[in-house]
Design a protein around this motif. Sequence first.
Motif, PDB file in Angstrom:
ATOM      1  N   LEU A  85       0.794  -1.204   0.463  1.00  0.00           N
ATOM      2  CA  LEU A  85      -0.013  -0.210   0.003  1.00  0.00           C
ATOM      3  C   LEU A  85       1.304   1.132  -0.318  1.00  0.00           C
ATOM      4  CD1 LEU A  85      -3.282   1.098   0.267  1.00  0.00           C
ATOM      5  CD2 LEU A  85      -2.683   1.329   2.484  1.00  0.00           C
ATOM      6  N   PHE A  86       1.999   1.551   0.874  1.00  0.00           N
ATOM      7  CA  PHE A  86       2.710   2.490   0.976  1.00  0.00           C
ATOM      8  C   PHE A  86       3.384   2.603  -0.575  1.00  0.00           C
ATOM      9  CE2 PHE A  86       3.689   2.469   6.076  1.00  0.00           C
ATOM     10  CZ  PHE A  86       2.559   2.695   6.121  1.00  0.00           C
ATOM     11  N   GLN A  87       3.946   1.188  -1.266  1.00  0.00           N
ATOM     12  CA  GLN A  87       4.507   1.576  -1.997  1.00  0.00           C
ATOM     13  C   GLN A  87       3.893   2.275  -3.258  1.00  0.00           C
ATOM     14  OE1 GLN A  87       5.910  -1.845  -3.641  1.00  0.00           O
ATOM     15  NE2 GLN A  87       7.458  -2.579  -2.038  1.00  0.00           N
ATOM     16  N   ASP A  88       2.320   1.934  -3.261  1.00  0.00           N
ATOM     17  CA  ASP A  88       1.580   2.658  -4.646  1.00  0.00           C
ATOM     18  C   ASP A  88       1.041   3.746  -3.836  1.00  0.00           C
ATOM     19  OD1 ASP A  88      -0.390   2.173  -6.316  1.00  0.00           O
ATOM     20  OD2 ASP A  88      -2.189   2.466  -4.511  1.00  0.00           O
ATOM     21  N   TYR A  89       1.269   4.610  -2.273  1.00  0.00           N
ATOM     22  CA  TYR A  89       1.273   6.155  -2.476  1.00  0.00           C
ATOM     23  C   TYR A  89       2.098   6.924  -2.767  1.00  0.00           C
ATOM     24  CZ  TYR A  89      -3.163   4.796   1.311  1.00  0.00           C
ATOM     25  OH  TYR A  89      -4.070   4.880   1.769  1.00  0.00           O
ATOM     26  N   PHE A  90       3.312   6.000  -2.565  1.00  0.00           N
ATOM     27  CA  PHE A  90       4.531   6.862  -3.278  1.00  0.00           C
ATOM     28  C   PHE A  90       4.532   6.703  -4.436  1.00  0.00           C
ATOM     29  CE2 PHE A  90       9.518   6.506  -4.101  1.00  0.00           C
ATOM     30  CZ  PHE A  90       9.501   7.323  -2.780  1.00  0.00           C
ATOM     31  N   MET A 114       2.763  10.630  -3.245  1.00  0.00           N
ATOM     32  CA  MET A 114       1.297  11.201  -2.274  1.00  0.00           C
ATOM     33  C   MET A 114       2.586  11.047  -1.297  1.00  0.00           C
ATOM     34  SD  MET A 114      -1.828   8.729  -2.166  1.00  0.00           S
ATOM     35  CE  MET A 114      -3.084  10.095  -1.434  1.00  0.00           C
ATOM     36  N   THR A 115       2.305  12.611  -0.357  1.00  0.00           N
ATOM     37  CA  THR A 115       3.172  12.552   0.884  1.00  0.00           C
ATOM     38  C   THR A 115       2.188  12.263   1.941  1.00  0.00           C
ATOM     39  OG1 THR A 115       2.654  15.147   1.189  1.00  0.00           O
ATOM     40  CG2 THR A 115       4.308  14.450  -0.174  1.00  0.00           C
ATOM     41  N   ALA A 116       2.953  12.651   3.075  1.00  0.00           N
ATOM     42  CA  ALA A 116       2.350  11.550   4.302  1.00  0.00           C
ATOM     43  C   ALA A 116       1.340  13.307   4.197  1.00  0.00           C
ATOM     44  CB  ALA A 116       2.953  11.555   5.428  1.00  0.00           C
ATOM     45  N   GLU A 117       1.651  13.770   4.135  1.00  0.00           N
ATOM     46  CA  GLU A 117       1.145  15.595   5.046  1.00  0.00           C
ATOM     47  C   GLU A 117      -0.663  14.986   3.635  1.00  0.00           C
ATOM     48  OE1 GLU A 117       4.280  15.236   4.380  1.00  0.00           O
ATOM     49  OE2 GLU A 117       4.601  16.097   6.573  1.00  0.00           O
ATOM     50  N   GLU A 118      -0.786  14.739   2.754  1.00  0.00           N
ATOM     51  CA  GLU A 118      -1.534  14.463   1.782  1.00  0.00           C
ATOM     52  C   GLU A 118      -2.073  13.097   1.678  1.00  0.00           C
ATOM     53  OE1 GLU A 118       0.446  16.302  -2.459  1.00  0.00           O
ATOM     54  OE2 GLU A 118       0.428  14.274  -1.795  1.00  0.00           O
ATOM     55  N   ILE A 119      -2.215  11.995   2.639  1.00  0.00           N
ATOM     56  CA  ILE A 119      -2.942  11.662   2.516  1.00  0.00           C
ATOM     57  C   ILE A 119      -3.872  11.322   3.100  1.00  0.00           C
ATOM     58  CG2 ILE A 119      -3.166   8.777   3.672  1.00  0.00           C
ATOM     59  CD1 ILE A 119      -0.170   8.722   1.977  1.00  0.00           C
ATOM     60  N   ASP A 120      -5.371  11.361   3.259  1.00  0.00           N
ATOM     61  CA  ASP A 120      -6.182  11.797   4.254  1.00  0.00           C
ATOM     62  C   ASP A 120      -6.365  10.301   4.955  1.00  0.00           C
ATOM     63  OD1 ASP A 120      -8.627  12.536   5.299  1.00  0.00           O
ATOM     64  OD2 ASP A 120     -10.122  11.075   3.941  1.00  0.00           O
ATOM     65  N   GLY A 121      -6.577  10.382   6.782  1.00  0.00           N
ATOM     66  CA  GLY A 121      -6.439   9.385   7.634  1.00  0.00           C
ATOM     67  C   GLY A 121      -6.986   8.592   6.798  1.00  0.00           C
ATOM     68  N   SER A 122      -8.891   9.012   7.028  1.00  0.00           N
ATOM     69  CA  SER A 122      -9.598   7.202   7.034  1.00  0.00           C
ATOM     70  C   SER A 122      -9.439   7.140   5.625  1.00  0.00           C
ATOM     71  CB  SER A 122     -10.849   8.626   6.965  1.00  0.00           C
ATOM     72  OG  SER A 122     -11.237   9.990   5.771  1.00  0.00           O
ATOM     73  N   GLU A 123      -8.992   7.654   4.466  1.00  0.00           N
ATOM     74  CA  GLU A 123      -8.577   6.862   3.703  1.00  0.00           C
ATOM     75  C   GLU A 123      -8.115   5.902   3.444  1.00  0.00           C
ATOM     76  OE1 GLU A 123      -6.326   7.445  -1.016  1.00  0.00           O
ATOM     77  OE2 GLU A 123      -7.388   9.458   0.448  1.00  0.00           O
ATOM     78  N   MET A 124      -6.767   5.939   4.360  1.00  0.00           N
ATOM     79  CA  MET A 124      -5.503   4.848   4.684  1.00  0.00           C
ATOM     80  C   MET A 124      -6.339   3.719   5.340  1.00  0.00           C
ATOM     81  SD  MET A 124      -2.146   5.511   6.581  1.00  0.00           S
ATOM     82  CE  MET A 124      -1.564   6.200   5.097  1.00  0.00           C
ATOM     83  N   ILE A 125      -7.186   4.195   6.580  1.00  0.00           N
ATOM     84  CA  ILE A 125      -8.164   3.023   6.904  1.00  0.00           C
ATOM     85  C   ILE A 125      -8.729   2.221   5.897  1.00  0.00           C
ATOM     86  CG2 ILE A 125     -10.063   2.935   8.853  1.00  0.00           C
ATOM     87  CD1 ILE A 125      -7.132   3.853  10.491  1.00  0.00           C
ATOM     88  N   ARG A 126      -9.689   3.267   5.236  1.00  0.00           N
ATOM     89  CA  ARG A 126     -10.347   2.081   3.902  1.00  0.00           C
ATOM     90  C   ARG A 126      -9.218   1.318   3.594  1.00  0.00           C
ATOM     91  NH1 ARG A 126     -12.221   5.780   1.597  1.00  0.00           N
ATOM     92  NH2 ARG A 126     -10.144   5.931  -0.575  1.00  0.00           N
ATOM     93  N   ASP A 127      -8.044   2.326   3.191  1.00  0.00           N
ATOM     94  CA  ASP A 127      -7.499   0.916   2.243  1.00  0.00           C
ATOM     95  C   ASP A 127      -7.072  -0.437   2.824  1.00  0.00           C
ATOM     96  OD1 ASP A 127      -7.734   2.807   0.295  1.00  0.00           O
ATOM     97  OD2 ASP A 127      -5.736   3.866   0.437  1.00  0.00           O
ATOM     98  N   VAL A 128      -6.274  -0.260   3.937  1.00  0.00           N
ATOM     99  CA  VAL A 128      -5.630  -1.222   5.392  1.00  0.00           C
ATOM    100  C   VAL A 128      -6.906  -1.876   5.706  1.00  0.00           C
ATOM    101  CG1 VAL A 128      -4.479  -1.347   7.678  1.00  0.00           C
ATOM    102  CG2 VAL A 128      -3.706   0.772   5.662  1.00  0.00           C
TER     103      VAL A 128
END
Length: 101
Positions: free
Chosen positions: A47-52, A56-70
């Motif tokens: 997932l992190f590889q995909d974001y990278f 996408m920087t850490a500041e750009e990622i919405d936490g709720s989106e990350m939770i949904r993906d995980v």
Amino acid sequence: MDVINISMDGVLARKNGKKDCYYEWTVGFCQVKVGKCSMEVKGLDELFQDYFKKGMTAEEIDGSEMIRDVRKQNFIPEDIEDLYEEALKKEYKRYFESRKK
């Protein structure tokens, strides 16, 4: 009581002549400190590889989106979702910083 015979070749896969668990080659687990506990999170590196790759920087990622993906591969209790969100964002920031060098 019935006994079921299962071939180990169906459970284990061969790689370079060695037997190993097949799923370990397809999807990895990462240890993440959530609150005071270390939790295994499946598929986090991918997932992190995909974001990278998306830039996408850490500041750009919405936490709720990350939770949904995980949650696609992991159970995350709703009552500690905020702890997971904080931990995952922190881990991604560390991941991002190590890759951009």
